[in-house]
Design an enzyme around this catalytic site. Structure first.
Site, PDB file in Angstrom:
ATOM      1  N   ALA A  94     -23.394  54.084   7.573  1.00 47.53           N
ATOM      2  CA  ALA A  94     -23.989  52.881   6.965  1.00 47.53           C
ATOM      3  C   ALA A  94     -25.209  52.538   7.823  1.00 47.53           C
ATOM      4  O   ALA A  94     -25.534  53.267   8.775  1.00 47.53           O
ATOM      5  CB  ALA A  94     -22.975  51.752   6.932  1.00 47.53           C
TER       6      ALA A  94
ATOM      7  N   VAL B  96     -17.323  52.261  11.320  1.00 54.56           N
ATOM      8  CA  VAL B  96     -16.843  51.970   9.962  1.00 54.56           C
ATOM      9  C   VAL B  96     -16.313  50.546   9.946  1.00 54.56           C
ATOM     10  O   VAL B  96     -16.191  49.892  10.990  1.00 54.56           O
ATOM     11  CB  VAL B  96     -15.761  52.980   9.502  1.00 54.56           C
ATOM     12  CG1 VAL B  96     -16.308  54.406   9.502  1.00 54.56           C
ATOM     13  CG2 VAL B  96     -14.499  52.891  10.360  1.00 54.56           C
TER      14      VAL B  96
ATOM     15  N   ASN C 180     -20.058  36.359  18.844  1.00 53.33           N
ATOM     16  CA  ASN C 180     -20.231  35.991  17.434  1.00 53.33           C
ATOM     17  C   ASN C 180     -19.910  34.520  17.191  1.00 53.33           C
ATOM     18  O   ASN C 180     -20.589  33.857  16.410  1.00 53.33           O
ATOM     19  CB  ASN C 180     -19.349  36.872  16.539  1.00 53.33           C
ATOM     20  CG  ASN C 180     -19.981  38.236  16.296  1.00 53.33           C
ATOM     21  OD1 ASN C 180     -20.740  38.723  17.121  1.00 53.33           O
ATOM     22  ND2 ASN C 180     -19.657  38.858  15.182  1.00 53.33           N
TER      23      ASN C 180
ATOM     24  N   GLU D 219     -22.804  32.733  18.242  1.00 50.70           N
ATOM     25  CA  GLU D 219     -23.826  32.965  17.193  1.00 50.70           C
ATOM     26  C   GLU D 219     -23.627  31.973  16.039  1.00 50.70           C
ATOM     27  O   GLU D 219     -24.581  31.357  15.550  1.00 50.70           O
ATOM     28  CB  GLU D 219     -23.686  34.417  16.719  1.00 50.70           C
ATOM     29  CG  GLU D 219     -24.505  34.835  15.518  1.00 50.70           C
ATOM     30  CD  GLU D 219     -24.130  36.266  15.066  1.00 50.70           C
ATOM     31  OE1 GLU D 219     -24.201  37.197  15.886  1.00 50.70           O
ATOM     32  OE2 GLU D 219     -23.759  36.439  13.895  1.00 50.70           O
TER      33      GLU D 219
ATOM     34  N   ARG E  91     -19.268  26.189   7.594  1.00 51.20           N
ATOM     35  CA  ARG E  91     -19.391  27.290   6.626  1.00 51.20           C
ATOM     36  C   ARG E  91     -18.345  27.142   5.523  1.00 51.20           C
ATOM     37  O   ARG E  91     -18.629  27.371   4.338  1.00 51.20           O
ATOM     38  CB  ARG E  91     -19.222  28.652   7.315  1.00 51.20           C
ATOM     39  CG  ARG E  91     -20.382  29.050   8.182  1.00 51.20           C
ATOM     40  CD  ARG E  91     -20.376  30.551   8.478  1.00 51.20           C
ATOM     41  NE  ARG E  91     -21.313  30.867   9.548  1.00 51.20           N
ATOM     42  CZ  ARG E  91     -21.714  32.101   9.859  1.00 51.20           C
ATOM     43  NH1 ARG E  91     -21.250  33.149   9.196  1.00 51.20           N
ATOM     44  NH2 ARG E  91     -22.557  32.303  10.843  1.00 51.20           N
TER      45      ARG E  91
ATOM     46  N   ARG F 112       4.024   8.692  22.753  1.00 52.59           N
ATOM     47  CA  ARG F 112       4.976   9.810  22.804  1.00 52.59           C
ATOM     48  C   ARG F 112       6.293   9.361  23.424  1.00 52.59           C
ATOM     49  O   ARG F 112       7.378   9.750  23.013  1.00 52.59           O
ATOM     50  CB  ARG F 112       4.388  10.968  23.618  1.00 52.59           C
ATOM     51  CG  ARG F 112       3.207  11.656  22.954  1.00 52.59           C
ATOM     52  CD  ARG F 112       2.644  12.777  23.828  1.00 52.59           C
ATOM     53  NE  ARG F 112       3.551  13.882  23.977  1.00 52.59           N
ATOM     54  CZ  ARG F 112       4.067  14.310  25.122  1.00 52.59           C
ATOM     55  NH1 ARG F 112       3.737  13.701  26.259  1.00 52.59           N
ATOM     56  NH2 ARG F 112       4.897  15.319  25.169  1.00 52.59           N
TER      57      ARG F 112
HETATM   58  C1  6PG Z   1     -24.348  40.989  15.686  1.00 50.30           C
HETATM   59  C2  6PG Z   1     -23.790  40.211  14.533  1.00 50.30           C
HETATM   60  C3  6PG Z   1     -23.092  41.136  13.608  1.00 50.30           C
HETATM   61  C4  6PG Z   1     -22.966  40.592  12.214  1.00 50.30           C
HETATM   62  C5  6PG Z   1     -21.821  39.663  12.005  1.00 50.30           C
HETATM   63  C6  6PG Z   1     -22.149  38.484  11.135  1.00 50.30           C
HETATM   64  O1  6PG Z   1     -23.989  40.638  16.791  1.00 50.30           O
HETATM   65  O2  6PG Z   1     -25.133  41.913  15.466  1.00 50.30           O
HETATM   66  O3  6PG Z   1     -22.878  39.263  14.966  1.00 50.30           O
HETATM   67  O4  6PG Z   1     -21.928  41.525  14.210  1.00 50.30           O
HETATM   68  O5  6PG Z   1     -24.131  40.058  11.747  1.00 50.30           O
HETATM   69  O6  6PG Z   1     -20.868  40.430  11.374  1.00 50.30           O
HETATM   70  O7  6PG Z   1     -20.989  37.890  10.822  1.00 50.30           O
HETATM   71  P1  6PG Z   1     -20.756  36.925   9.596  1.00 50.30           P
HETATM   72  O8  6PG Z   1     -20.867  37.773   8.354  1.00 50.30           O
HETATM   73  O9  6PG Z   1     -19.374  36.459   9.838  1.00 50.30           O
HETATM   74  O10 6PG Z   1     -21.809  35.887   9.635  1.00 50.30           O
END
Ligand code: 6PG
Length: 472
Positions: free
Chosen positions: A12, A74, A186, A189, A286, A444
């Site tokens: 991919a 994968v 992540n 992120e 989200r 409590r």
């Molecule tokens: C990275 C991103 C990558 C990807 C995530 C996004 O570090 O390159 O984090 O791993 O973009 O899968 O995750 P979501 O689809 O949950 O936003």
């Protein structure tokens, strides 16, 4: 001929780009994809490169020099196990399998045990940076035995991004440590992205156009907020939709997707009793965004003030900058505290300074301020919370007033700022030497005789009150 230095399964986009990256560093790379037409067209599209396209897994394995180094790219979950199972009968003891996907770290721990028992070597490596990072230099977070890392080091170091002469890859720790740290990356992120979206929402209510926002974010990217996510956000605001000729951002439906790494992060945080309220708010934002139909209906029933702000735009930009930066510091403080806690729990021997250092380049959360985080942990490896590093303490003290004003202003205008607020709530709770948990303990004790400690007695000594009976 068994002479490829490296093999990759799963062509991919990320897989293809990693292959091209490895090849460009002088290595011969064998590739295999279940749909062999993909392999053929990939190899054909790159004539003159040291690529070996295999038609079968047998041919792929035979083309690799010993010890074989096979990277699997994968989909996380079952597909990784399926590829490993089909590789096992073809590999020899000592061969190395690397899982470069976003695997759940507990799956990595299981595979580490499974493959180790069979005499193979396994590396669970988080790879961040998207398509471009994979091709030009990602940040790589490999976990597994240190001796296996030593074998992989030359290849990993040659393909990783480089910052200040240091490659953005380091041996994270044993077993699932690499994928664990990638999971927290992540989560962070998610937090960064949500905080930027909240800033955008405030600016939108103040009448900023996408073109004005492109300028704000371009300016921010020249300063202390400089980061990949701020940079791409500036470019998103400048992008025009070819269908309508209007800014593309205004044409995109407001429902966010997610693949699960943010959810895994908050589940792990709860299990470890570590507060990551900013990331939590980001994941929940989200989820709420995806409830579009309910939101559209609720908007006709539930009241609030009109989401409109007025006033000096330049001043608002400065205040939102401060609120965003402060919240971002909190988010990293929380994510790193979770890594530290889990590292101790698992005895992984994690080095937070090194982790912050390899996030400075290549990955999605790369940012100028990761230099300061790296410095903070390098000068105090046992730092209990990033907020307490003098550099960050000073910034938070400097930003806190504007941070409060932005949240108050947004709240009074009915603009949701869940991640900004969660971050400030954490900051204010953390700096409170007294919290109202005395009352909670009394409750409590009242209904469950759970007992409490007293402020005027040594810690650990428990007391109980005979509370009045409640009738009815
Ligand atoms: C990275 C991103 C990558 C990807 C995530 C996004 O570090 O390159 O984090 O791993 O973009 O899968 O995750 P979501 O689809 O949950 O936003």
């Amino acid at each position: 001929m068994s002479n490829s230095d490296f093999g990759l399964i799963g062509l991919a986009v990320m897989g293809q780009n990693l292959v091209l990256n490895v090849e460009s560093r002088g290595f011969q790379v064998s590739v295999y994809n279940r749909t062999t037409a993909v392999t053929d067209s990939f190899v054909a599209a790159h004539p003159g490169k040291k690529l070996v396209g295999a038609q079968s897994l047998e041919e792929f394995v035979q083309s690799l020099a010993s010890p074989r180094k096979v990277m699997i790219m994968v989909k996380a979950g079952g597909p990784v196990d399926a590829v490993i199972e089909s590789l096992i009968p073809l590999l020899a003891p000592g061969d190395i399998i690397i899982d470069g996907g976003n695997s759940l770290y507990t799956d990595t721990e299981r595979r580490d045990q499974w493959l180790g028992d069979l005499g193979f070597r396994f590396i669970g490596a988080g790879v961040s940076g998207g398509e471009e990072g994979a091709r030009k230099g990602p940040s790589i977070m490999p976990g597994g035995p240190a001796s296996t890392w030593d074998v992989m080091k030359p290849i990993f170091e040659s393909i990783a991004a480089v910052v200040d002469g240091e490659p953005c890859v380091t041996h994270i720790g044993p077993g699932g440590a690499g994928h664990y740290v990638k999971m927290i990356h992540n989560g962070i992120e998610y937090g960064d992205m949500q905080l930027i979206c909240e800033a955008y929402n405030i600016f939108k209510a103040a009448g900023f156009t996408p073109a004005e926002l492109a300028k704000v974010f371009t300016d921010w990217n020249q300063g202390d907020l400089e980061s990949y996510l701020i940079q791409i956000t500036s470019k998103i605001f400048a992008e025009i939709d070819p269908l309508t000729g209007e800014p593309i951002v205004d044409k995109i439906l407001d429902t966010a997707g997610q693949k699960g790494t943010g959810k895994w992060t908050i589940m792990n945080a709860v299990e470890n009793a570590v507060v990551i309220s900013t990331i939590n708010a980001a994941v929940e934002a989200r989820i709420l965004s995806s409830m579009k139909d309910q939101r559209v209906h609720a908007a006709t029933l539930l009241e609030g003030p009109p989401a409109q702000l007025s006033g000096d735009k330049a001043l608002l930009v400065q205040k939102v900058h401060d609120a965003l930066f402060a919240s971002k510091i909190i988010s990293y403080a929380q994510g790193l505290a979770l890594i530290a806690s889990m590292g101790q729990e698992k005895n992984w021997g994690l080095d937070l300074g090194k982790i912050a250092a390899i996030w400075r380049g290549g990955c999605i959360i790369r940012a100028r301020f990761l230099n300061d985080i790296t410095d903070a942990y390098r000068s105090d490896p046992s730092l209990s919370n990033l907020m307490l590093a003098p550099f960050f303490t000073n910034l938070l003290n400097q930003f806190q007033q504007n941070w409060r004003e932005v949240i108050s202003t947004a709240t009074l205008a009915g603009i949701p700022v869940p991640a900004f607020s969660a971050s400030l709530g954490y900051y204010d709770s953390y700096r409170s030497s007294v919290l109202p948990a005395n009352l909670l303990q009394a409750q409590r004790d009242f209904f469950g005789a759970h007992t409490y400690e007293r402020i005027d007695k040594p810690r650990g000594e428990m007391f109980h009150t005979d509370w009045p009976e409640v009738i009815g």
